[in-house]
Each structure stands twice: as structure tokens, then as C-alpha cells.
Write a protein that holds these residues in place. Sequence first.
Motif, PDB file in Angstrom:
ATOM      1  N   ILE A 235      -0.087  -6.734  -4.627  1.00  0.00           N
ATOM      2  CA  ILE A 235      -0.116  -5.302  -4.891  1.00  0.00           C
ATOM      3  C   ILE A 235      -0.770  -4.576  -3.720  1.00  0.00           C
ATOM      4  O   ILE A 235      -0.284  -3.537  -3.250  1.00  0.00           O
ATOM      5  CB  ILE A 235      -0.860  -5.000  -6.200  1.00  0.00           C
ATOM      6  N   GLU A 236      -1.891  -5.117  -3.224  1.00  0.00           N
ATOM      7  CA  GLU A 236      -2.577  -4.506  -2.094  1.00  0.00           C
ATOM      8  C   GLU A 236      -1.676  -4.444  -0.869  1.00  0.00           C
ATOM      9  O   GLU A 236      -1.640  -3.432  -0.149  1.00  0.00           O
ATOM     10  CB  GLU A 236      -3.865  -5.272  -1.767  1.00  0.00           C
ATOM     11  N   GLN A 237      -0.935  -5.507  -0.617  1.00  0.00           N
ATOM     12  CA  GLN A 237      -0.022  -5.533   0.533  1.00  0.00           C
ATOM     13  C   GLN A 237       1.064  -4.484   0.409  1.00  0.00           C
ATOM     14  O   GLN A 237       1.383  -3.778   1.371  1.00  0.00           O
ATOM     15  CB  GLN A 237       0.603  -6.926   0.660  1.00  0.00           C
ATOM     16  N   LEU A 238       1.612  -4.356  -0.787  1.00  0.00           N
ATOM     17  CA  LEU A 238       2.697  -3.402  -1.006  1.00  0.00           C
ATOM     18  C   LEU A 238       2.188  -1.966  -1.005  1.00  0.00           C
ATOM     19  O   LEU A 238       2.912  -1.046  -0.610  1.00  0.00           O
ATOM     20  CB  LEU A 238       3.406  -3.712  -2.321  1.00  0.00           C
ATOM     21  N   LEU A 239       0.959  -1.752  -1.434  1.00  0.00           N
ATOM     22  CA  LEU A 239       0.372  -0.411  -1.371  1.00  0.00           C
ATOM     23  C   LEU A 239       0.181   0.032   0.073  1.00  0.00           C
ATOM     24  O   LEU A 239       0.242   1.221   0.382  1.00  0.00           O
ATOM     25  CB  LEU A 239      -0.974  -0.391  -2.103  1.00  0.00           C
ATOM     26  N   ALA A 240      -0.028  -0.931   0.949  1.00  0.00           N
ATOM     27  CA  ALA A 240      -0.249  -0.620   2.360  1.00  0.00           C
ATOM     28  C   ALA A 240       1.055  -0.437   3.132  1.00  0.00           C
ATOM     29  O   ALA A 240       1.056   0.082   4.245  1.00  0.00           O
ATOM     30  CB  ALA A 240      -1.074  -1.735   3.009  1.00  0.00           C
ATOM     31  N   ALA A 241       2.162  -0.883   2.541  1.00  0.00           N
ATOM     32  CA  ALA A 241       3.465  -0.797   3.231  1.00  0.00           C
ATOM     33  C   ALA A 241       3.915   0.649   3.350  1.00  0.00           C
ATOM     34  O   ALA A 241       3.665   1.483   2.494  1.00  0.00           O
ATOM     35  CB  ALA A 241       4.502  -1.627   2.480  1.00  0.00           C
ATOM     36  N   LYS A 242       4.605   0.929   4.458  1.00  0.00           N
ATOM     37  CA  LYS A 242       5.126   2.281   4.690  1.00  0.00           C
ATOM     38  C   LYS A 242       6.548   2.411   4.164  1.00  0.00           C
ATOM     39  O   LYS A 242       7.281   1.459   4.101  1.00  0.00           O
ATOM     40  CB  LYS A 242       5.092   2.604   6.189  1.00  0.00           C
TER      41      LYS A 242
END
Length: 242
Positions: A235-242
Amino acid sequence: MIMKSISRVLIAAGFIALTACSASADNSTNQLKQKLAKQLPDREITSISTTPMKGIYEVVIGKRQIVYTDIKGEYILAGDMIDLAKKSSLTEQRTAELQKTDFSKLPLDQAIKDVRGDGSRVLVVFSDPDCPYCKRLERESLNGINNVTIYTFLMPLSIHPDAERKSKVIWCAADKHAAWSNFMLKDQMAEGAGTCENPIEKNMKLAESLGISGTPALIFKSGQIVSGAIPKEQIEQLLAAK
């Protein structure tokens, strides 16, 4: 029996190959599209394009349903295409691409709003109060994630007979977020009859239009839709994705 079998394959197909279109394939794909349209009159053939595998074509049914076929349209295949050299699933990449939606167009007023920290990041979750995986998402995956605004669309599934009533009670509570959190984290249901005006039916139609059929389903600002109680790290990785 043959048509029923094809229908079951089409319904089951959820993954496809990454396409590599070319102008030289236009005539053949157009002919193939016309042929399949006649063979499958109850299905909308949205597009047909080539794949990295010679002789195999991608067929898009409706908005997101994908199958493979040969150039003659005599066979239909459903399943993953794997790039062995890169050890990656082209199917997963293509599926994620097709499932993307325009986050800015989501009707956020139909969701329960939870602002954490500065609320700078955004996440949408379609959730059912009686879904055990939704509770796992709330209690484990979303626990501790900060500086995010979470919009929860109540989506009671028919397999949970009491979920619709609970969803309405939660929505009609004076503090929707508190009512949702208390039930999902502590199993404490808010009081009330749940008779106020609610967006439940609209949420169900919205989910259908987005290709969401189960809970939990997460939508990130990038437009990517991910199903299931995925780990906090993802979730953290996807929240950081542009």
C-alpha cells in the motif's frame, strides 16, 4: 453446450498478454473482429490486437474482459502470458493497465472520509462491513499508515445478508467515520435504524462500472485498482506511485 463453455471461459478470463500493435495487422484484425462478432453475438468485441506471441491475438470483451484467439478465430484461450527471460507476467502488467480509472472523477461525497495526519496522500477503498478480508485490511494493512485521506465506499455484498443493513446504519450515524472504525476494529455497531438517505445503491453501480465485483478493492491516485487485503508495504509503495 459449446456456446455455454465459451461463455464460461469468457467469464473466467481475467488476465491477458501485453500487446504489440502494428499497422500491418489492421486488415487481419478487422476481419477477425467481424468473424468473432458473428460467432459471439451476445458479446461486445471492443478491440483485437497482436501479442508478443506469434499467431496469438488479444481480444477485449466489453470494457476489461480479455481472452486470446488465433488468426482464424477458431479457438479461444484464457490465461497468463509469462515473459520467461524477464520472469514477469505480461498478463498482470496489462491487467493493471486496463483496470486503471480516472481518480479525479470518483464521487468522493458517496464515501466515508478518514483524514490521517496531513491527509496529503489519497486512497479509495470499496468495503463490506461483514467481509473478513475488509476487516483484515482495516486492522492490519491500513493500521499505522499516516498522512493519507482514505475514502471508504460502502459496498455490501449479497453473500453477506446483514451487510446492507449495517452499511446503512453506519452511513446514517452522526459520525460516519467513528461508526465505521468502531465496527471494523472493535466489532461495535452504531445504534440507529439506518433509514436516512444513503449512497449504497450508487456505490454498487459505481463498483460495477469500474469492474469491481469483490471487496476489499483499493484505488490509488494513479488510477490503479488493486483487489484484496494487500500488505501494508505494498500500500505504501502504491501510495507513492505517480
